[in-house]
Design an enzyme around this catalytic site. Sequence first.
Site, mmCIF file in Angstrom:
data_model
loop_
_atom_site.group_PDB
_atom_site.id
_atom_site.type_symbol
_atom_site.label_atom_id
_atom_site.label_comp_id
_atom_site.label_asym_id
_atom_site.label_seq_id
_atom_site.Cartn_x
_atom_site.Cartn_y
_atom_site.Cartn_z
ATOM 1 N N THR A 65 1.272 -9.140 -12.004
ATOM 2 C CA THR A 65 0.087 -9.760 -12.772
ATOM 3 C C THR A 65 0.964 -10.013 -14.167
ATOM 4 O O THR A 65 1.393 -9.037 -14.843
ATOM 5 C CB THR A 65 -1.521 -8.796 -12.832
ATOM 6 N N SER A 91 0.877 -0.857 0.028
ATOM 7 C CA SER A 91 -0.253 0.135 -0.169
ATOM 8 C C SER A 91 0.990 1.130 -0.057
ATOM 9 O O SER A 91 0.716 2.652 -0.383
ATOM 10 C CB SER A 91 -1.288 0.052 1.176
ATOM 11 N N GLU A 112 -4.384 -3.402 -6.771
ATOM 12 C CA GLU A 112 -4.855 -1.582 -7.374
ATOM 13 C C GLU A 112 -5.045 -0.910 -6.568
ATOM 14 O O GLU A 112 -6.007 -0.021 -6.628
ATOM 15 C CB GLU A 112 -5.019 -1.161 -9.088
HETATM 16 C C1 LIG Z 1 -3.273 -11.685 -7.767
HETATM 17 C C2 LIG Z 1 -2.610 -10.243 -7.238
HETATM 18 C C3 LIG Z 1 -2.193 -9.390 -8.480
HETATM 19 C C4 LIG Z 1 -1.216 -8.302 -8.007
HETATM 20 N N1 LIG Z 1 -1.023 -7.673 -9.128
HETATM 21 C C5 LIG Z 1 -0.020 -6.630 -8.748
HETATM 22 C C6 LIG Z 1 0.838 -6.194 -10.044
HETATM 23 O O1 LIG Z 1 0.191 -6.359 -11.413
HETATM 24 N N2 LIG Z 1 1.835 -5.052 -9.959
HETATM 25 C C7 LIG Z 1 1.998 -4.952 -8.615
HETATM 26 O O2 LIG Z 1 2.395 -3.616 -8.402
HETATM 27 N N3 LIG Z 1 1.529 -5.648 -7.904
HETATM 28 C C8 LIG Z 1 0.199 -6.130 -8.013
HETATM 29 N N4 LIG Z 1 -0.365 -6.569 -6.749
HETATM 30 C C9 LIG Z 1 -0.075 -6.838 -5.721
HETATM 31 C C10 LIG Z 1 -1.040 -5.665 -4.732
HETATM 32 O O3 LIG Z 1 -1.207 -4.598 -5.422
HETATM 33 C C11 LIG Z 1 -0.930 -5.287 -2.908
HETATM 34 O O4 LIG Z 1 -1.023 -6.629 -2.825
HETATM 35 C C12 LIG Z 1 -1.802 -4.493 -2.678
HETATM 36 O O5 LIG Z 1 -1.182 -3.044 -2.953
HETATM 37 C C13 LIG Z 1 -1.457 -4.322 -0.981
HETATM 38 O O6 LIG Z 1 -0.439 -4.338 -0.867
HETATM 39 P P1 LIG Z 1 -0.197 -6.109 0.804
HETATM 40 O O7 LIG Z 1 -0.263 -6.690 -0.139
HETATM 41 O O8 LIG Z 1 1.484 -5.389 0.513
HETATM 42 O O9 LIG Z 1 -0.486 -4.802 1.647
HETATM 43 P P2 LIG Z 1 -0.091 -3.790 2.572
HETATM 44 O O10 LIG Z 1 -0.064 -3.045 1.694
HETATM 45 O O11 LIG Z 1 0.658 -4.732 3.972
HETATM 46 O O12 LIG Z 1 -1.260 -3.995 3.917
HETATM 47 C C14 LIG Z 1 -2.338 -5.138 4.560
HETATM 48 C C15 LIG Z 1 -3.268 -4.620 4.899
HETATM 49 O O13 LIG Z 1 -2.668 -2.952 5.719
HETATM 50 C C16 LIG Z 1 -4.541 -2.531 4.984
HETATM 51 N N5 LIG Z 1 -3.659 -1.262 5.269
HETATM 52 C C17 LIG Z 1 -2.331 -0.777 4.838
HETATM 53 N N6 LIG Z 1 -1.888 0.518 5.189
HETATM 54 C C18 LIG Z 1 -3.225 1.178 5.477
HETATM 55 C C19 LIG Z 1 -3.144 2.772 6.163
HETATM 56 N N7 LIG Z 1 -2.324 3.420 5.759
HETATM 57 N N8 LIG Z 1 -4.527 2.948 6.518
HETATM 58 C C20 LIG Z 1 -5.432 1.702 7.187
HETATM 59 N N9 LIG Z 1 -4.989 -0.352 6.428
HETATM 60 C C21 LIG Z 1 -4.193 -0.276 5.847
HETATM 61 C C22 LIG Z 1 -4.603 -2.826 4.164
HETATM 62 O O14 LIG Z 1 -5.618 -2.255 3.512
HETATM 63 C C23 LIG Z 1 -4.603 -4.308 4.168
HETATM 64 O O15 LIG Z 1 -5.937 -4.662 4.587
HETATM 65 C C24 LIG Z 1 -1.202 -7.860 -6.879
HETATM 66 C C25 LIG Z 1 -2.168 -8.560 -6.029
HETATM 67 C C26 LIG Z 1 -2.352 -10.002 -6.191
HETATM 68 C C27 LIG Z 1 -3.008 -10.637 -5.219
#
Ligand SMILES: Cc1cc2nc3c(=O)[nH]c(=O)nc-3n(C[C@H](O)[C@H](O)[C@H](O)COP(=O)(O)OP(=O)(O)OC[C@H]3O[C@@H](n4cnc5c(N)ncnc54)[C@H](O)[C@@H]3O)c2cc1C
Length: 389
Positions: A159, A133, A364
């Site tokens: 992706t 995030s 996203e």
């Molecule tokens: C199938 C799949 C395809 C993907 N494709 C791509 C791609 O093509 N390119 C790419 O770059 N990424 C891709 N992603 C990554 C995706 O964009 C990230 O998983 C997403 O942005 C969340 O990041 P994270 O998984 O590190 O979760 P984290 O950022 O660790 O978040 C974990 C939890 O904490 C919450 N959180 C985080 N910060 C805060 C805050 N400030 N306030 C409140 N809540 C918060 C989040 O909402 C979430 O619920 C993909 C993910 C999946 C599962």
Amino acid sequence: MTEPFLTAKHRILRRSVRSFCDRELSPIAAQIDQEARFPWEVIEKMGPLKYFGIQASRELGGAALDSLSYAIIIEEVSRISAAIGLCLSVHNSVAVFPIMAFGTAEQQQRWVSELARGQKIGAFCLTEPNAGSDASGISATAIQEGDHYRVNANKVFVTNGGVADICLIFARTDPAAGRKGISVVVVERGTPGFVVGDLEDLCGVRANPVSSIRLYDCCVPKENLLGQSGTGLQIGLVALDTGRIGIAAQALGIAQASMEEAIRYANQRQQFGVPLSRHQVIQMMIADMATQVDAARMMIYRAAWLKDQHQTFTKASAQAKLFAAEAAGKVTDLAVQIHGGYGYSKAYAVERYYRDARVTRIYEGTSEIHRMVIAREAQKEIMSDLHIA
Ligand SMILES: Cc1cc2nc3c(=O)[nH]c(=O)nc-3n(C[C@H](O)[C@H](O)[C@H](O)COP(=O)(O)OP(=O)(O)OC[C@H]3O[C@@H](n4cnc5c(N)ncnc54)[C@H](O)[C@@H]3O)c2cc1C
């Protein structure tokens, strides 16, 4: 189906995409999910239909269609296979679009002409193990050394990663400059040091080859910098504004398919001597599904329409993505419930839709991050209306 914003051309487009997907994708959709297989045989047929260059210019081989058309194509493809809808959404909106918007004429010619024809597949590589995030927390680097950048990166959850030829890599070109030191460099598969990691064993969208991509001392010509040095996060945010319309449309396609299956089933299955659809509780569920689907569609089309009118659409696209993703969660859940035990079996498509819908609240930008964007934009709007500094 009521469809304000749409012209006769949009309706014709919807019919043609639906007919292609019903014919080519529907017979294999469950199988490619089970086998986690990327269906090259269908992808190759999508190239000439310009599904890989929906909004790219005609000179570069694209269809130069508007954002509403883009949303309709992603919705219709996702109605049959969310994994392939995801492939097209990411390729068109966060790979081709930023090159069209920020690339030089030479870069567009070099990359978009093949991407738009579906001869090459694009990927957007922002997420890292310690930066999801919070994109500003990335640690990938692209350090300029003479006429090239030396790129080191560990990108996860990419992706299309297993099949991507052209990757937009977010990396620090000036590690001391914080957020302003992040840039986008385009790295082509085959560059020495470019390594595709194992495919993720995903819960849903399994036919998409989501993988990690690692770059070890990749030497990339300095001409591969997209836009100005240090503007990577702006490029990412602009691309994601458009990407959100695509992911919202993907969620809508999944919700639409679930509702159709649930209504079909509720009219066939008899319990207590009548079809399920005659029970008022089931009718309430169908009413809720139809309302969620219609509301999501209106929000997505409004965001796409605003974009096409060159109006600000950040809040509208974030709202559309948030609402459609949550609607897809509710609708697919209800569809499983209407199917009873059968909805929990892989023999019925709603089981796949239920799994596919879940991720639309995560990628996203998670629903939580979207709420933060919407709150920021809503406050900006209201404070400016009220003339509060
Ligand atoms: C199938 C799949 C395809 C993907 N494709 C791509 C791609 O093509 N390119 C790419 O770059 N990424 C891709 N992603 C990554 C995706 O964009 C990230 O998983 C997403 O942005 C969340 O990041 P994270 O998984 O590190 O979760 P984290 O950022 O660790 O978040 C974990 C939890 O904490 C919450 N959180 C985080 N910060 C805060 C805050 N400030 N306030 C409140 N809540 C918060 C989040 O909402 C979430 O619920 C993909 C993910 C999946 C599962």
